[in-house]
Motif scaffolding. Structure first.
Motif, PDB file in Angstrom:
ATOM      1  N   ALA A 419      17.949  -1.506 -35.657  1.00 35.10           N
ATOM      2  CA  ALA A 419      17.588  -0.938 -34.354  1.00 35.10           C
ATOM      3  C   ALA A 419      16.154  -0.424 -34.353  1.00 35.10           C
ATOM      4  CB  ALA A 419      18.548   0.191 -33.995  1.00 35.10           C
ATOM      5  N   SER A 420      15.738   0.207 -35.450  1.00 29.75           N
ATOM      6  CA  SER A 420      14.378   0.736 -35.533  1.00 29.75           C
ATOM      7  C   SER A 420      13.341  -0.374 -35.541  1.00 29.75           C
ATOM      8  CB  SER A 420      14.231   1.592 -36.803  1.00 29.75           C
ATOM      9  OG  SER A 420      15.033   2.750 -36.714  1.00 29.75           O
ATOM     10  N   SER A 421      13.764  -1.582 -35.913  1.00 28.71           N
ATOM     11  CA  SER A 421      12.882  -2.750 -35.861  1.00 28.71           C
ATOM     12  C   SER A 421      12.948  -3.415 -34.493  1.00 28.71           C
ATOM     13  CB  SER A 421      13.296  -3.764 -36.934  1.00 28.71           C
ATOM     14  OG  SER A 421      13.413  -3.180 -38.193  1.00 28.71           O
ATOM     15  N   ARG A 422      14.175  -3.623 -33.992  1.00 24.67           N
ATOM     16  CA  ARG A 422      14.379  -4.375 -32.755  1.00 24.67           C
ATOM     17  C   ARG A 422      13.881  -3.639 -31.512  1.00 24.67           C
ATOM     18  NH1 ARG A 422      17.687  -8.638 -31.595  1.00 24.67           N
ATOM     19  NH2 ARG A 422      16.885  -9.354 -33.608  1.00 24.67           N
ATOM     20  N   ILE A 423      13.655  -2.345 -31.620  1.00 28.03           N
ATOM     21  CA  ILE A 423      13.194  -1.611 -30.439  1.00 28.03           C
ATOM     22  C   ILE A 423      11.872  -2.167 -29.926  1.00 28.03           C
ATOM     23  CG2 ILE A 423      12.023   0.195 -31.779  1.00 28.03           C
ATOM     24  CD1 ILE A 423      12.952   2.151 -29.523  1.00 28.03           C
ATOM     25  N   GLY A 424      11.062  -2.765 -30.816  1.00 27.15           N
ATOM     26  CA  GLY A 424       9.833  -3.411 -30.360  1.00 27.15           C
ATOM     27  C   GLY A 424      10.138  -4.527 -29.381  1.00 27.15           C
ATOM     28  N   GLY A 425      11.113  -5.357 -29.711  1.00 25.75           N
ATOM     29  CA  GLY A 425      11.511  -6.438 -28.819  1.00 25.75           C
ATOM     30  C   GLY A 425      12.180  -5.933 -27.559  1.00 25.75           C
ATOM     31  N   TRP A 426      13.058  -4.932 -27.691  1.00 21.12           N
ATOM     32  CA  TRP A 426      13.721  -4.379 -26.505  1.00 21.12           C
ATOM     33  C   TRP A 426      12.700  -3.877 -25.487  1.00 21.12           C
ATOM     34  CZ3 TRP A 426      17.407  -0.929 -29.837  1.00 21.12           C
ATOM     35  CH2 TRP A 426      18.482  -1.703 -30.311  1.00 21.12           C
ATOM     36  N   CYS A 427      11.711  -3.144 -25.970  1.00 18.91           N
ATOM     37  CA  CYS A 427      10.701  -2.587 -25.061  1.00 18.91           C
ATOM     38  C   CYS A 427       9.883  -3.699 -24.409  1.00 18.91           C
ATOM     39  CB  CYS A 427       9.800  -1.610 -25.808  1.00 18.91           C
ATOM     40  SG  CYS A 427      10.614  -0.052 -26.269  1.00 18.91           S
ATOM     41  N   ALA A 428       9.548  -4.743 -25.178  1.00 18.27           N
ATOM     42  CA  ALA A 428       8.802  -5.866 -24.606  1.00 18.27           C
ATOM     43  C   ALA A 428       9.602  -6.531 -23.494  1.00 18.27           C
ATOM     44  CB  ALA A 428       8.465  -6.875 -25.704  1.00 18.27           C
ATOM     45  N   HIS A 429      10.890  -6.710 -23.703  1.00 16.37           N
ATOM     46  CA  HIS A 429      11.739  -7.340 -22.685  1.00 16.37           C
ATOM     47  C   HIS A 429      11.957  -6.422 -21.482  1.00 16.37           C
ATOM     48  CE1 HIS A 429      12.973 -11.236 -24.349  1.00 16.37           C
ATOM     49  NE2 HIS A 429      12.786 -10.663 -25.526  1.00 16.37           N
ATOM     50  N   ARG A 430      12.036  -5.114 -21.726  1.00 20.39           N
ATOM     51  CA  ARG A 430      12.170  -4.188 -20.587  1.00 20.39           C
ATOM     52  C   ARG A 430      10.940  -4.299 -19.681  1.00 20.39           C
ATOM     53  NH1 ARG A 430      14.019  -0.110 -17.735  1.00 20.39           N
ATOM     54  NH2 ARG A 430      12.662   1.628 -17.182  1.00 20.39           N
ATOM     55  N   VAL A 431       9.769  -4.280 -20.283  1.00 25.80           N
ATOM     56  CA  VAL A 431       8.540  -4.376 -19.483  1.00 25.80           C
ATOM     57  C   VAL A 431       8.507  -5.708 -18.732  1.00 25.80           C
ATOM     58  CG1 VAL A 431       6.029  -4.463 -19.562  1.00 25.80           C
ATOM     59  CG2 VAL A 431       7.251  -2.815 -20.990  1.00 25.80           C
ATOM     60  N   GLU A 432       8.847  -6.798 -19.415  1.00 25.54           N
ATOM     61  CA  GLU A 432       8.816  -8.108 -18.767  1.00 25.54           C
ATOM     62  C   GLU A 432       9.809  -8.183 -17.624  1.00 25.54           C
ATOM     63  OE1 GLU A 432       8.238 -12.431 -20.577  1.00 25.54           O
ATOM     64  OE2 GLU A 432      10.337 -11.800 -20.745  1.00 25.54           O
ATOM     65  N   GLU A 433      11.002  -7.616 -17.812  1.00 21.44           N
ATOM     66  CA  GLU A 433      12.006  -7.630 -16.742  1.00 21.44           C
ATOM     67  C   GLU A 433      11.530  -6.827 -15.536  1.00 21.44           C
ATOM     68  OE1 GLU A 433      15.358  -8.730 -14.748  1.00 21.44           O
ATOM     69  OE2 GLU A 433      14.855  -9.420 -16.769  1.00 21.44           O
ATOM     70  N   LEU A 434      10.882  -5.686 -15.801  1.00 24.04           N
ATOM     71  CA  LEU A 434      10.369  -4.867 -14.694  1.00 24.04           C
ATOM     72  C   LEU A 434       9.298  -5.611 -13.901  1.00 24.04           C
ATOM     73  CD1 LEU A 434      10.001  -1.326 -16.337  1.00 24.04           C
ATOM     74  CD2 LEU A 434      11.463  -1.909 -14.396  1.00 24.04           C
ATOM     75  N   ILE A 435       8.429  -6.327 -14.608  1.00 23.57           N
ATOM     76  CA  ILE A 435       7.288  -6.976 -13.966  1.00 23.57           C
ATOM     77  C   ILE A 435       7.669  -8.302 -13.315  1.00 23.57           C
ATOM     78  CG2 ILE A 435       4.981  -7.940 -14.372  1.00 23.57           C
ATOM     79  CD1 ILE A 435       5.194  -4.864 -14.565  1.00 23.57           C
ATOM     80  N   THR A 436       8.595  -9.051 -13.944  1.00 23.64           N
ATOM     81  CA  THR A 436       8.874 -10.416 -13.466  1.00 23.64           C
ATOM     82  C   THR A 436      10.285 -10.626 -12.938  1.00 23.64           C
ATOM     83  OG1 THR A 436       9.621 -11.244 -15.637  1.00 23.64           O
ATOM     84  CG2 THR A 436       7.253 -11.296 -15.197  1.00 23.64           C
ATOM     85  N   GLY A 437      11.205  -9.704 -13.211  1.00 28.70           N
ATOM     86  CA  GLY A 437      12.612  -9.921 -12.843  1.00 28.70           C
ATOM     87  C   GLY A 437      12.846  -9.960 -11.352  1.00 28.70           C
TER      88      GLY A 437
END
Length: 460
Positions: A419-437
């Motif tokens: 989880a401490s590693s994957r949070i980088g990916g989670w945050c990237a996808h959250r930002v992308e979903e906010l901007i493009t979803g």
């Protein structure tokens, strides 16, 4: 019908009897014929008939490539994991050649879409180090006073609690969400280690240690420095942990925890709620919890197979696992098979190579060779027992637990490290979903219940 569990001071056996009554009542009215899923064309698990995932979105962040379609059929290939167009193997090779840590660079790449310059990377690494510290009284109020035996549970609760310490918690502007994301990426390891130390004290009855991190340490170095009682680690150990974190940082938008993060994000909710959803998903044994399951499975194999070097003995025990005759009775060989990868999982390849280097000339070499035997024998045993002809490979979980064990990381931190590693990916996808979803994610469910009349209470 009365339920004694609503009474004060009810005995445990009475409460269990009451719950059994409730379970019987549920089962009586809640059956769905498995054939209905095929009849209505339901793609269970959002999987197509050939095992591929249902297309649910578009992303720039990551490509998980494990097969090609040849005349409508899946053709297996060696797996590739590509971050923003860059093969993760090349990313790791670049860091190795320059003898430096790479997780921070991987996070920058995932968040912003390009490789950082030397100055950008130095500034970003310093920013992450500056943000590691938790808010005043947070450790005491949220972790020390409310310990949990499960660190993943404590991570989720702590992330949700950080909402209360953020004056702009609900602001979903790009500027604010990026600020929250960087803070969470920096703080997750701090929460993890603090929760582990408190767990040691309250549940294991051992000493706990709180070491202030050093500003010049990378995230991987910080984890080992603050986790260990003597604060000592080797550069070889820290750089191997760094590789593990790079490999776990991201795995496409369709994996369960990232999709959960995107689903919550699509509703317009806050960053803390969305990331806590990802943590809750990763906690599951079919997702992030699988690395610990592999080690439990290996303990069973080591206890029950007399000659670890005897392929017939190992294969016989694997067959028993598949037939649900031993182990956790799940019928699974943990660490084998993947939804996308067919011939090979690039993460497993890299971890296996590094695990072998670390195990050579140590007491771990026999255990490593046993893992290698499981990887080699599992496909043919699965084929023999279940008649399955599909190609399967080792996944990242088969070797990650072994690597963590050799790094002297306790089992209860295997999934939290993920989880401490994957949070980088989670945050990237959250930002992308906010901007493009642009739309709330809302798939359909077919209702198969029959109409019935309402019956007055005194007539039932």
């Amino acid at each position: 019908m009365t339920f004694s569990s609503v009474k004060y001071g009810v005995a445990p056996e009475e409460e269990r009897a009451d719950i059994k009554i409730l379970c019987d009542e549920y089962r009586k009215y809640n059956h769905i014929d498995p054939s209905a899923f095929d009849r209505y064309g339901v793609k269970r698990g959002l999987r197509n008939a050939d095992g591929t995932g249902v297309m649910a979105g578009i992303t720039n962040i990551c490509n998980v490539h494990g097969y090609v379609m040849d005349e409508g059929e899946k053709a297996p290939i060696d797996g590739e994991l590509i971050y923003r167009g860059i093969n993760v193997e090349k990313l790791i090779e670049g860091c190795e050649k320059e003898d430096r840590y790479g997780y921070e660079e991987a996070v920058w790449l995932l968040l912003f879409g390009n490789l950082p310059t030397k100055t950008q990377l130095a500034d970003f690494t310093s920013l992450l180090a500056h943000m590691r510290e938790l808010p005043d009284t947070f450790t005491e109020d949220m972790i020390l006073k409310a310990p949990s035996p499960n660190i993943m549970n404590k991570l989720a609760r702590s992330v949700l609690a950080l909402y209360s310490y953020d004056e702009d918690a609900d602001d979903c502007s790009l500027e604010n969400v990026l600020r929250q994301s960087v803070e969470l990426i920096a703080r997750m390891p701090t929460i993890m280690v603090s929760a582990y130390q408190v767990k040691r004290r309250f549940y294991d009855h051992k000493s706990m240690y709180f070491h202030p991190p050093k500003a010049h340490h990378s995230i991987a170095q910080t984890i080992l420095y603050t986790m260990r009682s003597d604060k000592t680690f080797t550069e070889e150990e820290a750089k191997l942990l760094d590789k593990c974190m790079i490999l776990h940082a991201e795995h496409g938008g369709g994996n369960n925890s990232t999709f959960a993060t995107r689903v919550l994000t699509s509703s317009g909710t806050d960053t803390y709620s969305a990331i806590a959803a990802g943590i809750g998903s990763l906690k599951g044994p079919l997702h992030g919890g699988a690395n610990a399951k592999v080690m439990h499975m290996m303990d069973c194999i080591k206890e029950n197979v007399k000659d670890w070097k005897n392929d017939d003995e190992v294969a016989e025990y694997l067959a028993k696992l598949i037939r649900k005759e031993c182990g956790d009775l799940s019928g699974k060989i943990y660490g084998m098979g993947h939804a996308v990868y067919t011939k090979s999982d690039p993460r497993a390849r890299i971890l296996k190579e590094n695990a072998l280097k670390l195990a050579q000339n140590t007491e771990f070499i026999d255990e490593f060779m046993l893992l290698d035997s499981v990887e080699r024998l599992a496909p043919q045993v699965l084929s023999a027992v279940k008649g399955e002809k599909k190609i399967i490979c080792a996944n990242v979980d088969l070797y990650s637990g072994m690597v963590y064990k050799m790094l002297r990381i306790p089992p209860e931190l295997y999934t939290p490290l993920f989880a401490s590693s994957r949070i980088g990916g989670w945050c990237a996808h959250r930002v992308e979903e906010l901007i493009t979803g642009g739309r709330i994610i809302r798939p359909a469910y077919k209702a198969v219940s029959k109409d019935c009349e309402y019956i007055p209470l005194n007539e039932r």
